[in-house]
Design a protein around this motif. Sequence first.
Motif, PDB file in Angstrom:
ATOM      1  N   ALA A   1       0.685   6.604  -4.213  1.00  0.00           N
ATOM      2  CA  ALA A   1      -0.404   6.236  -5.112  1.00  0.00           C
ATOM      3  C   ALA A   1      -1.756   6.643  -4.525  1.00  0.00           C
ATOM      4  O   ALA A   1      -2.639   7.109  -5.247  1.00  0.00           O
ATOM      5  CB  ALA A   1      -0.382   4.729  -5.377  1.00  0.00           C
ATOM      6  N   LEU A   2      -1.926   6.502  -3.207  1.00  0.00           N
ATOM      7  CA  LEU A   2      -3.185   6.879  -2.576  1.00  0.00           C
ATOM      8  C   LEU A   2      -3.429   8.383  -2.696  1.00  0.00           C
ATOM      9  O   LEU A   2      -4.551   8.816  -2.947  1.00  0.00           O
ATOM     10  CB  LEU A   2      -3.178   6.472  -1.105  1.00  0.00           C
ATOM     11  CG  LEU A   2      -3.196   4.957  -0.814  1.00  0.00           C
ATOM     12  CD1 LEU A   2      -3.114   4.703   0.687  1.00  0.00           C
ATOM     13  CD2 LEU A   2      -4.465   4.316  -1.387  1.00  0.00           C
ATOM     14  N   CYS A   3      -2.378   9.176  -2.523  1.00  0.00           N
ATOM     15  CA  CYS A   3      -2.521  10.629  -2.647  1.00  0.00           C
ATOM     16  C   CYS A   3      -2.907  11.017  -4.068  1.00  0.00           C
ATOM     17  O   CYS A   3      -3.741  11.908  -4.275  1.00  0.00           O
ATOM     18  CB  CYS A   3      -1.221  11.326  -2.243  1.00  0.00           C
ATOM     19  SG  CYS A   3      -0.840  11.221  -0.475  1.00  0.00           S
ATOM     20  N   ILE A   4      -2.306  10.364  -5.044  1.00  0.00           N
ATOM     21  CA  ILE A   4      -2.652  10.629  -6.450  1.00  0.00           C
ATOM     22  C   ILE A   4      -4.120  10.282  -6.698  1.00  0.00           C
ATOM     23  O   ILE A   4      -4.854  11.046  -7.341  1.00  0.00           O
ATOM     24  CB  ILE A   4      -1.746   9.829  -7.397  1.00  0.00           C
ATOM     25  CG1 ILE A   4      -0.287  10.291  -7.282  1.00  0.00           C
ATOM     26  CG2 ILE A   4      -2.228   9.967  -8.842  1.00  0.00           C
ATOM     27  CD1 ILE A   4      -0.041  11.706  -7.732  1.00  0.00           C
ATOM     28  N   MET A   5      -4.567   9.149  -6.172  1.00  0.00           N
ATOM     29  CA  MET A   5      -5.949   8.724  -6.379  1.00  0.00           C
ATOM     30  C   MET A   5      -6.941   9.691  -5.732  1.00  0.00           C
ATOM     31  O   MET A   5      -7.950  10.056  -6.339  1.00  0.00           O
ATOM     32  CB  MET A   5      -6.138   7.309  -5.818  1.00  0.00           C
ATOM     33  CG  MET A   5      -5.417   6.233  -6.597  1.00  0.00           C
ATOM     34  SD  MET A   5      -5.482   4.614  -5.770  1.00  0.00           S
ATOM     35  CE  MET A   5      -7.257   4.352  -5.701  1.00  0.00           C
ATOM     36  N   VAL A   6      -6.642  10.115  -4.504  1.00  0.00           N
ATOM     37  CA  VAL A   6      -7.529  11.064  -3.828  1.00  0.00           C
ATOM     38  C   VAL A   6      -7.554  12.386  -4.579  1.00  0.00           C
ATOM     39  O   VAL A   6      -8.614  13.019  -4.736  1.00  0.00           O
ATOM     40  CB  VAL A   6      -7.084  11.279  -2.362  1.00  0.00           C
ATOM     41  CG1 VAL A   6      -7.889  12.395  -1.715  1.00  0.00           C
ATOM     42  CG2 VAL A   6      -7.248   9.994  -1.569  1.00  0.00           C
ATOM     43  N   GLY A   7      -6.398  12.817  -5.082  1.00  0.00           N
ATOM     44  CA  GLY A   7      -6.334  14.047  -5.865  1.00  0.00           C
ATOM     45  C   GLY A   7      -7.168  13.967  -7.129  1.00  0.00           C
ATOM     46  O   GLY A   7      -7.858  14.926  -7.495  1.00  0.00           O
TER      47      GLY A   7
ATOM     48  N   GLY B   1       1.991  13.064  -1.471  1.00  0.00           N
ATOM     49  CA  GLY B   1       2.713  11.843  -1.802  1.00  0.00           C
ATOM     50  C   GLY B   1       4.223  12.057  -1.815  1.00  0.00           C
ATOM     51  O   GLY B   1       4.992  11.157  -1.455  1.00  0.00           O
ATOM     52  N   ASN B   2       4.659  13.244  -2.218  1.00  0.00           N
ATOM     53  CA  ASN B   2       6.094  13.557  -2.201  1.00  0.00           C
ATOM     54  C   ASN B   2       6.628  13.630  -0.774  1.00  0.00           C
ATOM     55  O   ASN B   2       7.796  13.345  -0.518  1.00  0.00           O
ATOM     56  CB  ASN B   2       6.357  14.885  -2.909  1.00  0.00           C
ATOM     57  CG  ASN B   2       5.881  14.890  -4.349  1.00  0.00           C
ATOM     58  OD1 ASN B   2       5.189  15.801  -4.778  1.00  0.00           O
ATOM     59  ND2 ASN B   2       6.238  13.863  -5.104  1.00  0.00           N
TER      60      ASN B   2
ATOM     61  N   ILE C   1       0.872  -1.178   0.000  1.00  0.00           N
ATOM     62  CA  ILE C   1       0.000   0.000   0.000  1.00  0.00           C
ATOM     63  C   ILE C   1       0.905   1.223   0.000  1.00  0.00           C
ATOM     64  O   ILE C   1       1.588   1.493   0.994  1.00  0.00           O
ATOM     65  CB  ILE C   1      -0.938   0.018   1.221  1.00  0.00           C
ATOM     66  CG1 ILE C   1      -1.722  -1.301   1.317  1.00  0.00           C
ATOM     67  CG2 ILE C   1      -1.862   1.212   1.144  1.00  0.00           C
ATOM     68  CD1 ILE C   1      -2.614  -1.569   0.125  1.00  0.00           C
ATOM     69  N   ARG C   2       0.902   1.949  -1.086  1.00  0.00           N
ATOM     70  CA  ARG C   2       1.816   3.081  -1.250  1.00  0.00           C
ATOM     71  C   ARG C   2       1.077   4.397  -1.041  1.00  0.00           C
ATOM     72  O   ARG C   2       0.081   4.672  -1.706  1.00  0.00           O
ATOM     73  CB  ARG C   2       2.454   3.043  -2.641  1.00  0.00           C
ATOM     74  CG  ARG C   2       3.218   1.754  -2.922  1.00  0.00           C
ATOM     75  CD  ARG C   2       3.790   1.726  -4.334  1.00  0.00           C
ATOM     76  NE  ARG C   2       4.431   0.451  -4.621  1.00  0.00           N
ATOM     77  CZ  ARG C   2       5.708   0.187  -4.354  1.00  0.00           C
ATOM     78  NH1 ARG C   2       6.469   1.135  -3.821  1.00  0.00           N
ATOM     79  NH2 ARG C   2       6.229  -0.991  -4.636  1.00  0.00           N
ATOM     80  N   ALA C   3       1.594   5.188  -0.113  1.00  0.00           N
ATOM     81  CA  ALA C   3       0.971   6.478   0.180  1.00  0.00           C
ATOM     82  C   ALA C   3       0.978   7.386  -1.042  1.00  0.00           C
ATOM     83  O   ALA C   3       0.032   8.144  -1.264  1.00  0.00           O
ATOM     84  CB  ALA C   3       1.700   7.153   1.347  1.00  0.00           C
TER      85      ALA C   3
END
Length: 318
Positions: free
Chosen positions: A33-39, A151-152, A29-31
Amino acid sequence: MHTVGVQTTILANIPSPPQGVWSIGPIPIRAYALCIMVGILAGLWLTHRRYVRRGGNPDMVWDAAIVAIPAGIIGGRIYHVITDNEKYFCDTCNPVDALKITNGGLGIWGAVILGSLAVWVLFRYRKVPLGPFADAVAPGIILGQAIGRLGNWFNQEIYGRPTDLPWALDIFYRVDESGAFAPVTGRSTGEIIASVHPTFLYELLWNLLICGLLLWADRRFRLGHGRVFALYVAGYTLGRFWIELMRDDAATMIFDQRVNTWVSLFAFIAAVIIFFLLPKGRETPEEVNPHRDSEANDLDTAEPSEEVDPGPSRSSHT
């Protein structure tokens, strides 16, 4: 009377997360990728609201997302690999890493260019003007960028030069299970490598500011014909220009300046010129959706669904 001295430690610096990747069994579970998806989801929500208010067909938003999201990811990765090619094509590098998008590294300009091209093809095929949609999507794009910048933070990337300011970002030394240095996928040892400018945070806050500015300017001046999108490019690049001057991570240099500094400068100039060349005013709902009448007629002439005869009515008595 006795005075007891209490020693307190105030945490002034911004700590990096101890890790950016968690595992649920064999699934990482990569933070990032999750931030990109939420964005992306936040940007779609805002775009849908704005495009429908302009008179656009809401289905076009989802159709555009289907082509823009994969095109944007591919374009963003290509731009990153080209402008940071020394990270992937050197004597000790593994070129396969260029395909590992989840490890971080998406260039916004590649994402915007290829994503916009894909949407332009879609709208041209559907014979729908692109300008109103570009104006509707602009605040959503920069809102998504702001969220994606988190994510960065998890990946400990996009940071600036060392500083002793109270809001400095602490970069931790991370290692994997074998003890090898793993800045993206590893876990913090607690050792601080450096305290730097949190340029990811500067850009996040700037993007939120520009998002608010776009919403205000669009409502106040009733912008149209692609002028909101041009204003987005100008506003984003203005901030990105000075943020790039603060960054200290490895990057391709042109005339002693980072490549993204030059791209931001030229994009800003082009966006300002285009903004003043585009027509003033906003499109009518009929101009936004030329198929408006035919879509309404299709709904009116649709065959009614079969109704079941309920039979004779019966009353109940108590």
